[in-house]
Design a protein around this motif. Structure first.
Motif, short mmCIF file in Angstrom:
data_model
loop_
_atom_site.label_atom_id
_atom_site.label_comp_id
_atom_site.label_asym_id
_atom_site.label_seq_id
_atom_site.Cartn_x
_atom_site.Cartn_y
_atom_site.Cartn_z
N GLN A 7 1.09 -1.14 0.12
CA GLN A 7 0.16 0.12 -0.13
C GLN A 7 0.82 1.25 0.09
OE1 GLN A 7 -3.22 -0.16 -0.44
NE2 GLN A 7 -3.20 -2.42 -0.41
N PRO A 8 0.42 2.19 -0.65
CA PRO A 8 1.40 3.45 -0.76
C PRO A 8 1.33 4.21 0.38
CG PRO A 8 -0.64 3.81 -2.00
CD PRO A 8 -0.66 2.18 -1.63
N ALA A 9 2.50 4.84 0.59
CA ALA A 9 2.40 5.86 1.76
C ALA A 9 1.60 6.84 1.71
CB ALA A 9 3.77 6.12 2.18
N GLN A 10 0.84 7.49 2.88
CA GLN A 10 -0.07 8.35 2.74
C GLN A 10 0.64 9.81 2.05
OE1 GLN A 10 -3.43 8.11 2.40
NE2 GLN A 10 -3.04 6.23 2.45
N ASP A 11 0.36 10.53 1.38
CA ASP A 11 0.91 11.64 1.02
C ASP A 11 0.09 12.71 0.58
OD1 ASP A 11 3.88 11.98 -1.20
OD2 ASP A 11 2.60 13.40 -0.78
N ASP A 12 0.37 14.01 1.19
CA ASP A 12 -0.51 14.94 0.89
C ASP A 12 -0.90 15.26 -0.68
OD1 ASP A 12 -0.47 15.13 3.61
OD2 ASP A 12 0.43 17.13 3.49
N ARG A 13 0.07 15.09 -1.21
CA ARG A 13 0.02 15.47 -2.79
C ARG A 13 -0.65 14.34 -3.56
NH1 ARG A 13 5.17 14.41 -5.15
NH2 ARG A 13 5.26 12.74 -3.66
N LEU A 14 -1.24 13.37 -2.78
CA LEU A 14 -2.11 12.12 -3.73
C LEU A 14 -3.63 12.51 -3.78
CD1 LEU A 14 -0.65 8.85 -2.27
CD2 LEU A 14 0.03 10.04 -4.09
N ASP A 15 -4.00 12.46 -4.61
CA ASP A 15 -5.68 12.95 -5.13
C ASP A 15 -6.37 11.76 -5.35
OD1 ASP A 15 -7.88 14.31 -5.45
OD2 ASP A 15 -6.92 15.32 -7.21
N TRP A 16 -6.61 10.70 -4.36
CA TRP A 16 -7.41 9.57 -4.42
C TRP A 16 -8.56 9.64 -5.06
CZ3 TRP A 16 -4.68 5.13 -3.72
CH2 TRP A 16 -3.36 5.33 -3.11
N GLU A 17 -9.30 10.67 -4.84
CA GLU A 17 -10.93 10.84 -5.15
C GLU A 17 -11.07 11.46 -6.46
OE1 GLU A 17 -12.22 9.34 -2.84
OE2 GLU A 17 -10.74 9.62 -1.42
N SER A 26 -3.79 12.42 -8.95
CA SER A 26 -3.80 13.29 -10.26
C SER A 26 -2.79 13.14 -11.32
CB SER A 26 -4.04 14.89 -9.81
OG SER A 26 -2.79 15.19 -9.60
N ALA A 27 -3.16 13.38 -12.65
CA ALA A 27 -2.29 13.43 -13.63
C ALA A 27 -1.07 14.07 -13.20
CB ALA A 27 -3.00 13.96 -14.93
N GLU A 28 -0.96 15.43 -12.79
CA GLU A 28 0.21 16.21 -12.37
C GLU A 28 1.12 15.44 -11.52
OE1 GLU A 28 -3.02 17.30 -11.96
OE2 GLU A 28 -3.00 18.38 -14.17
N VAL A 29 0.61 14.80 -10.47
CA VAL A 29 1.33 13.90 -9.38
C VAL A 29 2.07 12.76 -10.24
CG1 VAL A 29 1.36 12.67 -7.18
CG2 VAL A 29 -0.01 14.77 -7.42
N LEU A 30 1.07 11.96 -10.79
CA LEU A 30 1.80 10.78 -11.70
C LEU A 30 2.97 11.27 -12.55
CD1 LEU A 30 -1.52 9.06 -12.36
CD2 LEU A 30 0.10 8.30 -10.91
N ALA A 31 2.62 12.40 -13.53
CA ALA A 31 3.78 12.65 -14.25
C ALA A 31 4.93 13.03 -13.52
CB ALA A 31 3.39 13.93 -15.01
N ALA A 32 4.80 13.96 -12.57
CA ALA A 32 5.92 14.44 -11.76
C ALA A 32 6.75 13.27 -10.93
CB ALA A 32 5.34 15.33 -10.51
N ALA A 33 6.18 12.15 -10.75
CA ALA A 33 6.60 10.78 -10.24
C ALA A 33 7.28 10.04 -11.68
CB ALA A 33 5.67 10.30 -9.50
#
Length: 171
Positions: A7-17, A26-33
C-alpha cells in the motif's frame, strides 16, 4: 509479504478521489513521479530488462560476463519498485495496481515473454561449456528481447502502435 506492504504511503500530494482514470493520483502528481498518467505505468521498470540486455551484449566480447548475467533474477513490477530507490515507488505500485485491466494484461503478457526468454537463456548458459555457444545465445536473446522492451515502452507511454504506423505512412 502482506498486502499492507504494497500500500502506498499516505502523501498530501495524492488525490485519490479526483482521478477520473481510477489511478491513485492526479495526472500532475503521476507525471511528476515519472508515471504515465494515461496508463499508470512507469518506464523505470524497463531498467530491469535493460540491465539483462546490457549484460547479454557484453558476453560476445567478454565471455566471463555470462556469470553476471546468470545473477540476474526476474522481478515483478512491484518487486522491482520495492527494491529500487525510485522516489515514487509506492505510488508506482499503486498506479500499476489501479491501471486499466486491458493495459495491464497486455503489459504483463509482454513482461512474461521477456522473462521467459531471459530465464530460458540463463538455463541454457548454465548447461553449455563453450564461450562461442554462450555468445550466440546472448546475441539471439538480446535480439529477441530488445524490440520487446521497445514495445513495452510503447504500452507504458500509451502509444497506439497502429496510429503511429498510420501517421508515419501518411507522411
Amino acid at each position: 509479504m502482506s498486502m499492507t506492504a504494497l500500500q502506498p504511503a499516505q502523501d498530501d500530494r495524492l488525490d485519490w478521489e479526483s482521478a477520473s482514470t481510477g489511478l491513485p493520483a492526479s495526472a500532475e502528481v503521476l507525471a511528476a513521479a515519472n508515471i504515465n498518467p494515461r496508463t499508470g505505468l512507469a518506464t523505470d521498470y524497463l531498467n530491469h530488462f535493460n540491465e539483462a540486455i546490457m549484460l547479454l551484449e557484453l558476453i560476445p566480447d567478454m565471455p566471463d560476463c555470462y556469470e553476471l548475467f546468470l545473477e540476474w533474477q526476474p522481478l515483478s513490477y512491484a518487486e522491482h519498485f520495492i527494491k529500487s530507490n525510485f522516489k515514487g515507488r509506492d505510488l508506482a505500485i499503486a498506479a500499476y495496481e489501479a491501471a486499466r485491466p486491458a493495459i495491464r494484461s497486455e503489459f504483463d503478457a509482454l513482461v512474461a515473454k521477456m522473462t521467459q526468454i531471459l530465464s530460458t537463456v540463463g538455463d541454457a548458459m548454465r548447461t553449455v561449456q563453450q564461450d562461442a555457444t554462450r555468445a550466440k545465445l546472448a546475441e539471439q536473446a538480446a535480439g529477441w528481447v530488445k524490440p520487446m522492451i521497445g514495445t513495452a515502452g510503447g504500452i507504458i507511454n500509451g502509444r497506439d502502435e497502429q496510429s503511429d504506423v498510420d501517421s508515419i505512412m501518411a507522411q
